[in-house]
Design an enzyme around this catalytic site. Sequence first.
Site, PDB file in Angstrom:
ATOM      1  N   LYS A  10     -25.167 -19.892 -12.953  1.00  0.00           N
ATOM      2  CA  LYS A  10     -24.399 -18.563 -12.397  1.00  0.00           C
ATOM      3  C   LYS A  10     -23.549 -18.869 -11.103  1.00  0.00           C
ATOM      4  O   LYS A  10     -23.767 -19.773 -10.527  1.00  0.00           O
ATOM      5  CB  LYS A  10     -25.326 -17.807 -12.223  1.00  0.00           C
ATOM      6  N   TYR A  50     -22.169  -9.709 -21.711  1.00  0.00           N
ATOM      7  CA  TYR A  50     -23.310  -8.800 -21.132  1.00  0.00           C
ATOM      8  C   TYR A  50     -23.325  -7.430 -21.979  1.00  0.00           C
ATOM      9  O   TYR A  50     -23.772  -6.349 -21.323  1.00  0.00           O
ATOM     10  CB  TYR A  50     -23.612  -8.775 -19.877  1.00  0.00           C
ATOM     11  N   ASN A 113     -29.359 -14.857  -9.385  1.00  0.00           N
ATOM     12  CA  ASN A 113     -30.625 -15.554  -9.761  1.00  0.00           C
ATOM     13  C   ASN A 113     -30.342 -16.842 -10.363  1.00  0.00           C
ATOM     14  O   ASN A 113     -31.063 -17.236 -11.044  1.00  0.00           O
ATOM     15  CB  ASN A 113     -31.814 -14.640 -10.655  1.00  0.00           C
ATOM     16  N   HIS A 116     -28.918 -18.339 -16.203  1.00  0.00           N
ATOM     17  CA  HIS A 116     -29.005 -17.284 -17.300  1.00  0.00           C
ATOM     18  C   HIS A 116     -29.648 -18.374 -18.481  1.00  0.00           C
ATOM     19  O   HIS A 116     -29.069 -19.258 -18.823  1.00  0.00           O
ATOM     20  CB  HIS A 116     -27.915 -16.643 -17.932  1.00  0.00           C
ATOM     21  N   GLU A 127     -24.689 -16.303 -28.156  1.00  0.00           N
ATOM     22  CA  GLU A 127     -24.254 -16.697 -27.011  1.00  0.00           C
ATOM     23  C   GLU A 127     -23.496 -18.194 -27.263  1.00  0.00           C
ATOM     24  O   GLU A 127     -22.479 -18.459 -26.348  1.00  0.00           O
ATOM     25  CB  GLU A 127     -25.510 -16.595 -26.166  1.00  0.00           C
TER      26      GLU A 127
HETATM   27  P1  CMP Z   1     -29.612 -12.806 -17.163  1.00  0.00           P
HETATM   28  O1  CMP Z   1     -30.733 -13.378 -17.846  1.00  0.00           O
HETATM   29  O2  CMP Z   1     -28.300 -13.403 -16.957  1.00  0.00           O
HETATM   30  O3  CMP Z   1     -29.502 -11.184 -18.041  1.00  0.00           O
HETATM   31  C1  CMP Z   1     -28.962 -10.294 -17.358  1.00  0.00           C
HETATM   32  C2  CMP Z   1     -28.903 -10.200 -15.906  1.00  0.00           C
HETATM   33  O4  CMP Z   1     -28.857  -8.817 -15.259  1.00  0.00           O
HETATM   34  C3  CMP Z   1     -30.120 -10.866 -15.351  1.00  0.00           C
HETATM   35  O5  CMP Z   1     -30.346 -12.194 -15.779  1.00  0.00           O
HETATM   36  C4  CMP Z   1     -30.152 -10.316 -13.731  1.00  0.00           C
HETATM   37  O6  CMP Z   1     -29.290 -11.188 -13.293  1.00  0.00           O
HETATM   38  C5  CMP Z   1     -29.242  -9.256 -14.020  1.00  0.00           C
HETATM   39  N1  CMP Z   1     -29.988  -7.997 -13.498  1.00  0.00           N
HETATM   40  C6  CMP Z   1     -31.476  -7.778 -14.048  1.00  0.00           C
HETATM   41  N2  CMP Z   1     -31.884  -6.696 -13.483  1.00  0.00           N
HETATM   42  C7  CMP Z   1     -30.948  -6.418 -12.339  1.00  0.00           C
HETATM   43  C8  CMP Z   1     -31.219  -5.407 -11.066  1.00  0.00           C
HETATM   44  N3  CMP Z   1     -31.966  -4.743 -11.008  1.00  0.00           N
HETATM   45  N4  CMP Z   1     -29.897  -5.555 -10.354  1.00  0.00           N
HETATM   46  C9  CMP Z   1     -28.916  -6.551 -10.421  1.00  0.00           C
HETATM   47  N5  CMP Z   1     -28.912  -7.450 -11.511  1.00  0.00           N
HETATM   48  C10 CMP Z   1     -29.828  -7.416 -12.584  1.00  0.00           C
END
Ligand code: CMP
Length: 139
Positions: A10, A50, A113, A116, A127
């Site tokens: 990411k 998403y 984070n 993904h 995906e």
């Molecule tokens: P990902 O696995 O990419 O799938 C959905 C994403 O939403 C997740 O990882 C997080 O990066 C994001 N996400 C989930 N919860 C939150 C949150 N509370 N605030 C911001 N982003 C979030």
Amino acid sequence: ATERTLSIVKPDATKRNLTGKIVAKFEDAGLRVVASKRIHLTEAQAGEFYAEHKERGFYGELVAYMASEPVVVQVLEGDGAILKNREVMGATDPAQADAGTIRKEFALSKGENSVHGSDSAASAAREIAFFFSGLELVG
Ligand code: CMP
């Protein structure tokens, strides 16, 4: 069984030059990179990827963030690849992630984070097809 899963390095991670360190963790766990490209998503593309999170409060923020910097999208292949990829990533929230996982070491927050990974075989199929044509998958 041999599986394929979709992995994304990411924006927070590409920006901090962590792509190699992250991919090394997947490779060290026995996952093989069978397709890879660096792209800069538009907000429309990130929103479509998403779409399942459209009703969540963080959707707008998530879409803007995913379009903010380049990402590296990859297909990882290996025995039990979908679960293995998720184990190497660690929990979504870095505060909850186990020691040694990518998110524990590198993630900045629940949103930023670093990685993904597909959460199921059905998600992986969707995906992978979202980003790659069959010709781009080189096992
Ligand atoms: P990902 O696995 O990419 O799938 C959905 C994403 O939403 C997740 O990882 C997080 O990066 C994001 N996400 C989930 N919860 C939150 C949150 N509370 N605030 C911001 N982003 C979030």
